[in-house]
Design a protein around this motif. Structure first.
Motif, PDB file in Angstrom:
ATOM      1  N   VAL A 129      20.548  66.160 -24.324  1.00 57.32           N
ATOM      2  CA  VAL A 129      21.879  66.100 -24.850  1.00 57.32           C
ATOM      3  C   VAL A 129      22.487  65.108 -24.299  1.00 57.32           C
ATOM      4  N   THR A 130      23.555  64.373 -25.102  1.00 63.03           N
ATOM      5  CA  THR A 130      24.129  63.360 -24.611  1.00 63.03           C
ATOM      6  C   THR A 130      25.707  63.687 -24.828  1.00 63.03           C
ATOM      7  N   ILE A 131      26.530  63.844 -23.956  1.00 61.69           N
ATOM      8  CA  ILE A 131      27.990  64.012 -23.924  1.00 61.69           C
ATOM      9  C   ILE A 131      28.837  62.966 -23.906  1.00 61.69           C
TER      10      ILE A 131
ATOM     11  N   LYS B 141      26.915  74.935 -18.167  1.00 64.21           N
ATOM     12  CA  LYS B 141      27.062  75.795 -19.244  1.00 64.21           C
ATOM     13  C   LYS B 141      26.233  75.539 -20.566  1.00 64.21           C
ATOM     14  N   VAL B 142      26.292  73.963 -20.738  1.00 67.04           N
ATOM     15  CA  VAL B 142      25.757  73.343 -21.970  1.00 67.04           C
ATOM     16  C   VAL B 142      24.290  73.760 -22.061  1.00 67.04           C
ATOM     17  N   THR B 143      23.682  73.517 -20.811  1.00 69.19           N
ATOM     18  CA  THR B 143      22.030  73.901 -20.473  1.00 69.19           C
ATOM     19  C   THR B 143      21.684  75.175 -21.091  1.00 69.19           C
ATOM     20  N   GLU B 144      22.767  76.102 -20.617  1.00 73.71           N
ATOM     21  CA  GLU B 144      22.465  77.596 -20.966  1.00 73.71           C
ATOM     22  C   GLU B 144      22.726  77.813 -22.465  1.00 73.71           C
TER      23      GLU B 144
ATOM     24  N   VAL C 152      20.534  66.609 -19.830  1.00 76.52           N
ATOM     25  CA  VAL C 152      21.927  66.411 -20.208  1.00 76.52           C
ATOM     26  C   VAL C 152      22.298  65.099 -19.432  1.00 76.52           C
ATOM     27  N   PHE C 153      22.997  64.188 -20.395  1.00 79.95           N
ATOM     28  CA  PHE C 153      23.627  63.076 -20.082  1.00 79.95           C
ATOM     29  C   PHE C 153      25.021  62.978 -20.251  1.00 79.95           C
TER      30      PHE C 153
ATOM     31  N   THR D  57      25.430  64.881 -28.811  1.00 74.36           N
ATOM     32  CA  THR D  57      24.377  64.589 -29.608  1.00 74.36           C
ATOM     33  C   THR D  57      23.119  65.323 -28.947  1.00 74.36           C
ATOM     34  N   ILE D  58      22.540  66.426 -30.009  1.00 76.63           N
ATOM     35  CA  ILE D  58      21.278  67.105 -29.283  1.00 76.63           C
ATOM     36  C   ILE D  58      20.306  66.505 -29.967  1.00 76.63           C
ATOM     37  N   GLU D  59      19.183  65.903 -29.367  1.00 74.24           N
ATOM     38  CA  GLU D  59      17.990  65.568 -29.633  1.00 74.24           C
ATOM     39  C   GLU D  59      16.843  66.541 -29.543  1.00 74.24           C
TER      40      GLU D  59
END
Lengths: 61, 61, 61, 61, 61, 61
Positions: A4-6, A23-26, A41-42, F5-7
């Protein structure tokens, strides 16, 4: 995986970033079935003088 | 949307970047039919010691 | 170099894409001083069922 | 073309980066048939406070 | 980590792609010190009608 | 903005993707303070024959 790139503007505190990746990982783990340990996550911060909407850099406003 | 990312070496002035995002936004809007307000442009600068052609970093030259 | 990536929804014709890469290349060349031969442009099309705004996929609307 | 992007944590020396782009360019050229002069390599360094695995930033550990 | 993305035109065989990811992984591992198991490689194929140099799509030539 | 972006590998259902973008948007909005309408999410699916860990394509296993 998933990866995931934010991309967002700077200005968030370390606490906010810590909560963001948690929270995004969950959210990704719960909805895709991937285990949390497999979620990467990046965060990438965009510069205001390098980001434009409607042809105008945010730093111009 | 559309989203446009431009990767280039550093060295352009603020005036050049301002013109760059303005002209690229116009070009995208005219040819795709998207309104200018919907066009996002991101500039990313590449470091000379992190960019290689033919196996050689630009900083080595 | 520069490298330009354009992400957009599908639906543009071949003629529009041809004009898009031509006009964007000119805009980049004129404002950055890079010769046109050095400008690379990549188009990436986003799927409506893989792209969301406000938490809703475009394919849901 | 081909274009190769390598994302990694900081901490490698200039000598390591020099060897990295050289060896990767050779590997790509030999296996794809592209001439070395056509291989572009970009290094991007990830910040420890912007990169998370399992919901935890690397800077938290 | 490291994460390696390789963008290239289509046309390589499965055997070439197999050799590509193997050799690139070795090159990254040897020069950065990362263990091979930690190296991720992604191949992305560019469409000839979506890729332009000098303002001209490759599919136009 | 923010842009997420989610890969991930293919295989998730439309329902899973719908939940994924909804939950990730909420997580980003709550922790960064950005309104949900400003959060963009892109899903990109990785091909098993184009994705390698440890030098081996997932399609080889």
């Amino acid at each position: 995986m998933p990866f995931v790139t934010i991309e967002m503007l700077p200005g968030r505190t370390d606490e906010q970033k810590k909560a963001l990746v948690e929270k995004v990982t969950e959210a990704v783990s719960e909805t895709t079935g991937a285990s949390k340990e497999k979620v990467y996550v990046f965060i990438e911060e965009l510069r205001k003088d390098h980001y434009a909407v409607g042809g105008k850099l945010l730093s111009e406003e």
